[in-house]
Scaffold this active site. Structure first.
Site, PDB file in Angstrom:
ATOM      1  N   ASP A 203       0.880  -1.193   0.000  1.00 55.27           N
ATOM      2  CA  ASP A 203       0.000   0.000   0.000  1.00 55.27           C
ATOM      3  C   ASP A 203       0.908   1.231   0.000  1.00 55.27           C
ATOM      4  OD1 ASP A 203       0.910  -0.417   2.645  1.00 55.27           O
ATOM      5  OD2 ASP A 203      -0.834   0.578   3.514  1.00 55.27           O
TER       6      ASP A 203
ATOM      7  N   ASP B 102       6.866   1.231   2.567  1.00 54.08           N
ATOM      8  CA  ASP B 102       6.625   0.262   1.482  1.00 54.08           C
ATOM      9  C   ASP B 102       7.583   0.561   0.327  1.00 54.08           C
ATOM     10  OD1 ASP B 102       3.584  -0.981   2.020  1.00 54.08           O
ATOM     11  OD2 ASP B 102       3.868   1.035   2.767  1.00 54.08           O
TER      12      ASP B 102
ATOM     13  N   ASN C 258      -2.365   2.853   3.375  1.00 54.88           N
ATOM     14  CA  ASN C 258      -1.742   4.149   3.667  1.00 54.88           C
ATOM     15  C   ASN C 258      -2.352   5.261   2.831  1.00 54.88           C
ATOM     16  OD1 ASN C 258       0.239   3.319   5.536  1.00 54.88           O
ATOM     17  ND2 ASN C 258       1.593   2.648   3.884  1.00 54.88           N
TER      18      ASN C 258
ATOM     19  N   THR D 157       2.820  -6.051   2.828  1.00 50.75           N
ATOM     20  CA  THR D 157       3.224  -4.927   3.685  1.00 50.75           C
ATOM     21  C   THR D 157       2.108  -3.891   3.819  1.00 50.75           C
ATOM     22  OG1 THR D 157       4.226  -3.649   1.883  1.00 50.75           O
ATOM     23  CG2 THR D 157       5.651  -5.242   3.027  1.00 50.75           C
TER      24      THR D 157
ATOM     25  N   PHE E 175      -1.505  -0.720  12.424  1.00 45.99           N
ATOM     26  CA  PHE E 175      -2.251  -0.155  11.296  1.00 45.99           C
ATOM     27  C   PHE E 175      -2.734  -1.187  10.273  1.00 45.99           C
ATOM     28  CE2 PHE E 175      -2.523   1.524   6.982  1.00 45.99           C
ATOM     29  CZ  PHE E 175      -3.477   2.514   7.148  1.00 45.99           C
ATOM     30  N   ASN E 176      -1.848  -2.057   9.777  1.00 45.97           N
ATOM     31  CA  ASN E 176      -2.245  -2.943   8.672  1.00 45.97           C
ATOM     32  C   ASN E 176      -3.378  -3.891   9.069  1.00 45.97           C
ATOM     33  OD1 ASN E 176      -0.438  -1.847   6.874  1.00 45.97           O
ATOM     34  ND2 ASN E 176       1.172  -3.358   7.302  1.00 45.97           N
TER      35      ASN E 176
ATOM     36  N   HIS F  84       9.448  -0.659   9.135  1.00 45.35           N
ATOM     37  CA  HIS F  84       8.475  -1.757   9.240  1.00 45.35           C
ATOM     38  C   HIS F  84       8.528  -2.674   8.016  1.00 45.35           C
ATOM     39  CE1 HIS F  84       6.325   0.311  12.518  1.00 45.35           C
ATOM     40  NE2 HIS F  84       6.210   1.388  11.776  1.00 45.35           N
ATOM     41  N   ASP F  85       8.235  -2.091   6.855  1.00 49.72           N
ATOM     42  CA  ASP F  85       8.033  -2.928   5.660  1.00 49.72           C
ATOM     43  C   ASP F  85       9.334  -3.494   5.082  1.00 49.72           C
ATOM     44  OD1 ASP F  85       5.369  -2.454   6.040  1.00 49.72           O
ATOM     45  OD2 ASP F  85       5.191  -0.945   4.479  1.00 49.72           O
TER      46      ASP F  85
HETATM   47  C1  BDR Z   1       2.516  -0.314   8.806  1.00 50.32           C
HETATM   48  O1  BDR Z   1       1.524   0.669   8.568  1.00 50.32           O
HETATM   49  C2  BDR Z   1       1.876   1.472   7.466  1.00 50.32           C
HETATM   50  O2  BDR Z   1       1.656   2.821   7.748  1.00 50.32           O
HETATM   51  C3  BDR Z   1       3.317   1.158   7.151  1.00 50.32           C
HETATM   52  O3  BDR Z   1       3.535   1.239   5.752  1.00 50.32           O
HETATM   53  C4  BDR Z   1       3.498  -0.242   7.659  1.00 50.32           C
HETATM   54  O4  BDR Z   1       3.149  -1.192   6.669  1.00 50.32           O
HETATM   55  C5  BDR Z   1       3.118  -0.066  10.171  1.00 50.32           C
HETATM   56  O5  BDR Z   1       2.129  -0.185  11.147  1.00 50.32           O
HETATM   57 CA    CA Z   2       2.760  -0.556   4.357  1.00 50.95          CA
END
Ligand code: BDR
Ligand code: CA
Length: 326
Positions: free
Chosen positions: A13, A18, A42, A127, A169-170, A254-255
Site C-alpha cells: 500500500d 513500502d 496508507n 506490507t 495499522f495494517n 516496518h516494511d
Molecule cells: C505499517 O503501517 C503502514 O503505515 C506502514 O507502511 C506499515 O506497513 C506499520 O504499522
Molecule cells: Ca505498508
C-alpha cells in the site's frame, strides 16, 4: 534467474516504508521480484498503484507488473495514513509519472497466478492491509500450500499498537481480512504466517546520519542522485513527524524488515503459536491475539517474530541501496 533464487511477490500500500521495501526487493541478491500488487491502506488504491510503479521505475525495474487490487477494505471504512506518509504517500518526494501502465490483471488473480506458476518457491510478502490476500485465499484455498513462505508486516503481539493502544495499522485497517488470512494459513501442509509485527519493527530504525553515511558510500554511482534524493525527501516527512511526537528524527523500517525476513528468515527469532484477530472489540478491534500457551487448543498458524538482529538487517538494507545505485 538462477536455480537457487526464490521468486518474490509483494502486496503493498505504497507509503514511505513500502517504497523502501520495494527498493530493497529490487536489489536483493537472494530472490527475483516477479510481481507486485496494490491495496488500499496508507493511501488510496490509485495512489498506492501510482507510487508503486514510480518506485519500481526509480529502481530500474519498471517492467515488473503491478496489479491493482482492493480499493476498499472488506469489513471497515478506509482510513488512510496520510499523517505519517503525506498526502501522496511518499512524503516530500516527487517522482516522475511512471511510463509503464498498471497491469490489466486484478491483484487476486496476479497473486494466484504467480503462486501456481512458481509452486513451492514463491515467497509472498504483504506490507499493507490483508484485503487482497484474504480475497485470494477465498478464491484459491490451496494458496497456503502453493507458496513457500508468507511474510506479513502486521500486528502487535507483546507490544502496544500504533493506531489504537492494541492495534497495528495494517491489521486495524481491515481486521476482517486479517482474520480470514490468519485462519487460512498454517495447518496441515500449509505455510504459516510469518508475522513481523511492531515487536520487532520498532527495533529497526534509520536516521539522517544513516542517510549521510549511505550518500558517502554511493558517491559517484550512476543512480546516486535520484536514489538519494528520493530516500532523503521521503524520509524527511517521516522524520518531521517523529520529531514533533518524540523530539527525535527517525524512520521505523516496518516494511523493509518484512522483505528482509522473507529473503533471510535468520534475521529474526520466531515463536510458533495460534493467532487470531479481534474484529468486534469495544476497545480492541484490530488487535492480534496470540495463544502463547495453547489454551485455545487450536493448531498454530503463525511464526511470530520475537527478536531481530537489527544491525544485520540495517547493514543488508544499506548494502542493497549501494547495489541499486549502480
Ligand atoms: C505499517 O503501517 C503502514 O503505515 C506502514 O507502511 C506499515 O506497513 C506499520 O504499522
Ligand atoms: Ca505498508
Amino acid at each position: 534467474m538462477s536455480q537457487q533464487q526464490d521468486c518474490l511477490f509483494l502486496d503493498v500500500d505504497t507509503g514511505i516504508d513500502d517504497a523502501f521495501a520495494l527498493l530493497y526487493a529490487c536489489a536483493a541478491p537472494q530472490a527475483r521480484l516477479v510481481g507486485v500488487s496494490t491495496v488500499v491502506g496508507n493511501v488510496s488504491l490509485a495512489a498506492a498503484t501510482r507510487n508503486t510503479r514510480a518506485v519500481l521505475a526509480l529502481a530500474g525495474r519498471a517492467e515488473v507488473p503491478v496489479a491493482p487490487g482492493a480499493a476498499v477494505p472488506l469489513g471497515a471504512d478506509p482510513n488512510d495514513a496520510s499523517a505519517i506518509h503525506g498526502v501522496t504517500g511518499l512524503g516530500h518526494a516527487v517522482l516522475p509519472e511512471p511510463a509503464e501502465p498498471a497491469h490489466a490483471a486484478h491483484a487476486v488473480d496476479a497473486i494466484i497466478a504467480a503462486a501456481r506458476a512458481q509452486a513451492g518457491r514463491l515467497v509472498l510478502v504483504a506490507t499493507g492491509p490483508l484485503t487482497n490476500v484474504a480475497l485470494a485465499v477465498m478464491r484459491e484455498p490451496e494458496l497456503p500450500r502453493l507458496i513457500k513462505r508468507f511474510v506479513i508486516m502486521g500486528g502487535a503481539y507483546r507490544e502496544h499498537g500504533n493506531v489504537t493502544p492494541s492495534a497495528e495499522f495494517n491489521i486495524w485497517h481491515d481486521p476482517e481480512a486479517a482474520r480470514i488470512a490468519f485462519r487460512a494459513f498454517g495447518g496441515p501442509g500449509g505455510a504459516p504466517v510469518v508475522a513481523i509485527g511492531l515487536d520487532v519493527t520498532r527495533r529497526t530504525t534509520i536516521d539522517g546520519a544513516d542517510l549521510d553515511a549511505l550518500a558517502a558510500r554511493i558517491g559517484d554511482r550512476p543512480r546516486e542522485g535520484a536514489l538519494m534524493t528520493f530516500l532523503r525527501d521521503s524520509a524527511r516527512f517521516y522524520f518531521e513527524r517523529t520529531e514533533r511526537q518524540s523530539g527525535q528524527r527517525f524512520l521505523v523500517m516496518h516494511d523493509p524488515l518484512a522483505v528482509a525476513v522473507a529473503l533471510d528468515p535468520t534475521l529474526v527469532e520466531t515463536r510458533r503459536a495460534a493467532v487470531d484477530v479481534e474484529t468486534s472489540g469495544r476497545l480492541t478491534t484490530g488487535a492480534t491475539v496470540v495463544d502463547w500457551d495453547g489454551r485455545w487448543g487450536r493448531l498454530p498458524n503463525t511464526d511470530v517474530a520475537v527478536t531481530v538482529d537489527a544491525e544485520r538487517f540495517r547493514a543488508a538494507f544499506f548494502a542493497a541501496m549501494v547495489r541499486l545505485a549502480d
